[in-house]
Design a protein around this motif. Structure first.
Motif, PDB file in Angstrom:
ATOM      1  N   ASN A 199       0.809  -1.136  -0.154  1.00 23.58           N
ATOM      2  CA  ASN A 199      -0.135  -0.060  -0.200  1.00 23.58           C
ATOM      3  C   ASN A 199       0.948   1.293   0.004  1.00 23.58           C
ATOM      4  N   ILE A 200       1.959   1.190   0.881  1.00 26.21           N
ATOM      5  CA  ILE A 200       2.835   2.353   0.925  1.00 26.21           C
ATOM      6  C   ILE A 200       3.507   2.604  -0.594  1.00 26.21           C
ATOM      7  N   ALA A 201       4.001   1.528  -1.158  1.00 24.18           N
ATOM      8  CA  ALA A 201       4.602   1.879  -2.492  1.00 24.18           C
ATOM      9  C   ALA A 201       3.790   2.283  -3.394  1.00 24.18           C
ATOM     10  N   ASN A 202       2.599   1.851  -3.497  1.00 24.85           N
ATOM     11  CA  ASN A 202       1.624   2.074  -4.629  1.00 24.85           C
ATOM     12  C   ASN A 202       0.957   3.530  -4.211  1.00 24.85           C
ATOM     13  N   ASP A 203       0.827   3.849  -2.953  1.00 28.87           N
ATOM     14  CA  ASP A 203       0.571   5.203  -2.760  1.00 28.87           C
ATOM     15  C   ASP A 203       1.676   6.318  -2.969  1.00 28.87           C
ATOM     16  N   ILE A 204       2.662   6.003  -2.919  1.00 35.26           N
ATOM     17  CA  ILE A 204       3.944   6.908  -3.168  1.00 35.26           C
ATOM     18  C   ILE A 204       4.341   6.867  -4.656  1.00 35.26           C
TER      19      ILE A 204
END
Length: 298
Positions: A199-204
């Motif tokens: 989720n963090i990688a997709n958001d950023i």
């Protein structure tokens, strides 16, 4: 123009020198005036730079053409001498000739252009000027970590394009794949860890992945290359003392350091709120005083 003056200009060596010099000076004055007009009226830096470089190229070509035309009659009498002299000059100036050939290769072959981030001859930096003999870079690295300028301006001979690989970070594809590794303790919630990291990688990096996908499709059409995915991925591997998660993501070449900062910041904050369900793995080093141990044994 009188016949005497015409004869002096076209049949006298001194006259030819004066005439060619006047023509060349007038030519470069005209080119300088055109450059001033371009500087005032062309707002785009890239177009302004390329226009000036093109004028310089035509200036050199026209200068050589003037010299050849003016002295063509004399050249027939010294062909052999010029051939021998030319061979000697070519041998003495072979590095310069290679650099000029390298410049032609760069300009016509698309190795790189001004503004690209490249690595030439072991030097990494942004191209700020492409001259006939040398390419000028604003250097990165050395004592500075990450893709940041260190302040040095480096000039690299264009002949390097024939001798060593040319690494272009921003040519046809302006993105790079990068990754970070996160060690997690055994016994943590691995599925939740993977979900949080994804989720963090997709958001950023989600927007970069979408933009890179379109550019990658253009690259696939141009070259014989596989259709790789630009989406972020999270994988894990079990080591001897921890579970190591690897976050692979795509990022614009000039935003690698900033993107890593955002990823690490979010990861630290997200792991902190799991209340120990996910724990970072750390290395524990135990120092033993051997002198005290020998004393206790006696």
């Amino acid at each position: 123009m009188s016949n005497e003056l015409r004869y002096w200009i076209f049949h006298n060596t001194a006259g030819k020198l004066v005439f060619s010099l006047v023509c060349i000076v007038a030519l470069w004055i005209l080119l300088r005036f055109i450059k001033l007009v371009i500087s005032k009226n062309v707002k785009d830096n890239d177009h302004r730079y390329r226009s000036k470089k093109l004028l310089d190229f035509f200036g050199f070509v026209i200068t050589i053409t003037i010299i050849i035309i003016v002295f063509s009659a004399k050249m027939n009498n010294v062909t052999v001498a010029l051939g021998i002299a030319g061979a000697g000059i070519a041998f003495a100036l072979q590095e310069i000739i290679s650099s000029v050939a390298g410049w032609l290769a760069v300009m016509l072959g698309g190795f790189y252009k001004t503004g690209d981030r490249v690595q030439l001859g072991g030097i990494k930096g942004d191209v700020i000027d492409i001259g006939v003999i040398r390419t000028t870079l604003m250097e990165m690295g050395e004592w500075v970590d990450g893709d940041l300028y260190n302040g040095r301006i480096v000039r690299v001979a264009n002949s390097f394009v024939f001798k060593e690989p040319v690494y272009n970070y921003s040519g046809d594809f302006e993105y790079l794949w990068d990754e970070i590794k996160i060690p997690i303790q055994y016994g943590s919630n691995y599925e939740k860890t993977r979900e949080i990291f994804s989720n963090i990688a997709n958001d950023i990096c989600g927007e970069s992945a979408k933009a890179a996908e379109h550019m990658w499709q253009q690259l696939v059409k141009k070259y014989l290359i596989e259709d790789a995915t630009t989406e972020s991925k999270v994988t894990l591997v079990a080591n001897s003392n921890c579970v190591e998660f690897t976050i692979r993501y795509i990022v614009a070449y000039q935003k690698r350091r900033m993107t890593k900062d955002k990823l690490y910041t979010r990861i630290l904050n997200e792991v902190d709120v799991t209340n120990g369900e996910i724990r970072f793995a750390t290395s524990l080093v135990q120092l033993i005083n051997t002198a005290d141990k020998r004393t206790s044994n006696t």
